[in-house]
Scaffold this motif. Structure first.
Motif, short mmCIF file in Angstrom:
data_model
loop_
_atom_site.label_atom_id
_atom_site.label_comp_id
_atom_site.label_asym_id
_atom_site.label_seq_id
_atom_site.Cartn_x
_atom_site.Cartn_y
_atom_site.Cartn_z
N ARG A 1 0.85 -1.20 0.00
CA ARG A 1 0.00 0.00 0.00
C ARG A 1 0.88 1.24 0.00
NH1 ARG A 1 -4.47 -1.06 4.52
NH2 ARG A 1 -2.83 -0.08 5.67
N THR A 2 0.51 2.18 -0.82
CA THR A 2 1.26 3.42 -0.91
C THR A 2 0.70 4.44 0.07
OG1 THR A 2 -0.19 4.37 -2.59
CG2 THR A 2 1.66 3.00 -3.37
N GLU B 1 -7.84 5.87 2.06
CA GLU B 1 -8.61 5.10 3.05
C GLU B 1 -9.07 6.00 4.20
OE1 GLU B 1 -6.28 1.75 4.31
OE2 GLU B 1 -6.13 0.98 2.26
N GLU C 1 -0.50 7.22 -0.78
CA GLU C 1 -1.75 7.70 -1.37
C GLU C 1 -2.90 6.74 -1.05
OE1 GLU C 1 -1.69 8.89 -5.46
OE2 GLU C 1 0.17 10.03 -5.20
N ASP C 2 -2.64 5.44 -1.05
CA ASP C 2 -3.66 4.46 -0.68
C ASP C 2 -4.14 4.70 0.75
OD1 ASP C 2 -3.44 3.17 -3.15
OD2 ASP C 2 -2.03 1.67 -2.38
#
Length: 69
Positions: free
Chosen positions: A33-34, A41, A36-37
């Protein structure tokens, strides 16, 4: 009676093994997961409002461009 139990255990072991192998093959490859992810979220959960989300996203993208360029 003992022979029946042995065959039941063998059959159960085969079923468990086949289910495990089938499940492992069906899983998509997990990607890390980045930032940005994680930010998206948090926005989706309502932890951030839209202006804060967009501001933080802009900072992340600027830092990414600084490192790439």
């Amino acid at each position: 009676m003992t022979t029946v139990l042995v065959w039941l255990l063998v059959a159960a072991a085969v079923v468990v093994l086949l289910r495990h192998l089938a499940r492992r093959d069906d899983r998509p490859a997990a990607r890390p997961r980045t930032a940005e992810d994680l930010l998206a979220e948090r926005f989706a959960r309502g932890e951030l409002d839209e202006p804060e989300y967009r501001a933080r996203l802009e900072v992340l993208r600027e830092r990414h461009l600084d490192r790439a360029g």
